[in-house]
Design an enzyme around this catalytic site. Sequence first.
Site, short mmCIF file in Angstrom:
data_model
loop_
_atom_site.label_atom_id
_atom_site.label_comp_id
_atom_site.label_asym_id
_atom_site.label_seq_id
_atom_site.Cartn_x
_atom_site.Cartn_y
_atom_site.Cartn_z
CB CYS A 47 -8.42 5.54 4.31
SG CYS A 47 -6.65 5.91 3.71
CD GLU B 125 -3.81 -12.44 -14.19
OE1 GLU B 125 -3.07 -11.46 -14.01
OE2 GLU B 125 -5.10 -12.23 -13.62
CB CYS C 103 -9.47 0.61 3.30
SG CYS C 103 -8.23 -0.39 3.26
CB CYS D 56 -5.00 0.91 -1.61
SG CYS D 56 -3.66 1.15 -0.54
CB CYS E 296 -3.98 0.65 7.18
SG CYS E 296 -2.92 1.51 5.97
#
Length: 363
Positions: free
Chosen positions: A203, A35, A206, A196, A212
Amino acid sequence: MSTFSEHVVTWQRQHGRHALPWQNTQDPYRIWLSEIMLQQTQVATVIPYYERFLDTFPTVADLARAPAEDVMQLWAGLGYYTRARNLHACAQQVLANWGGQFPPTAADIETLPGIGRSTAAAIAAFAYGERSPILDGNVKRVFARHFGIEGDPSKRPVELIMWGLAGENLPVVSSTTADDMRSYTQGLMDLGATVCTRGAPDCGRCPVRGTCVALREARQHDLPTPKVRKKSPERDTGMLVLERDGCVLLKMRPSPGIWGGLWSLPEFALASGAEAAWRELGVKAQEAFELPVFSHTFTHFKLHVTPWHVRVDEAAAADGAAPGTGLDKAEWWWMPVARAGDAALPAPVKKLLAGLFVDGGLF
DNA sequence: GAACCGTGGCG
DNA sequence: TCGCCAAGGTT
């Protein structure tokens, strides 16, 4: 009717990423290391650094006990060097204050250096399955589009709205397992990274296209609102490549500051000239060449460097006026040219030296 | 809140 | 070549 989070969880398990080097582990140390490296840094860039780091420091205790110089050396080239110093300090705090175990909650993890709210939540979600929201660049882009949020997401008011959405859209308390939280957290990241995306959102693939706002209104390319950028200033500087007996003189960069904690070439003001600079270091030049200017672009300014390659007079070194003898050991280093590849040097400096000393050749 | 902090990849 | 920016945090 499925919720936003249920769609993301299901999609992640079928179509998300599952084979990254820091996945398939619940070791907080490995998750934390990934991270931190991934802050503002792309996956492909991180992978080799991550592998080298783990090879050298398999546990948080190994990292905590390592010399700072070794940590900086392994980080060199990855950028944002404060991350490396905080990483080292964090490992030492985990050892000193938490008995060598990472804290058990996101709130406690966030008290450690270099770990903010989003990174703490990500570590807690992946390591413990804690139900705590993340909000990174990927998530901001997904939220801006899906919920139709206007405004620069890096601005405080917009960011606060998004933190609200991040909390509201977590998997519901009553029926969420630790593994759901892992899949949901990873799913948000994967969605932003693989579907995205900024330039060409896909899309059709998605999992939340049905709800959306941006897709419904055909505004995928207007959201998120781009940030207004001031044009960055430019700076000029000179750098000395002082070469003596197969070595190059380096100076430790002060931290905080650009390249803080790395070894770099001594700089000089172009107005005063290169010769004044090497004289000030007690050096007599045998030969000196001005090299072509090279430029390096940082996030907030552009640096134009005029390097000078100077061969130091050995006779001067022999008569008691050896260059560098009066220089502080902690701040100055005559580095053997052969070590340029491994040492903790900024990427452009490493590149310059590599070009200058091809095959270890001098001049 | 704004400035600061690296590097590499991409169109 | 150039602008943009990526698993942000600190001061």
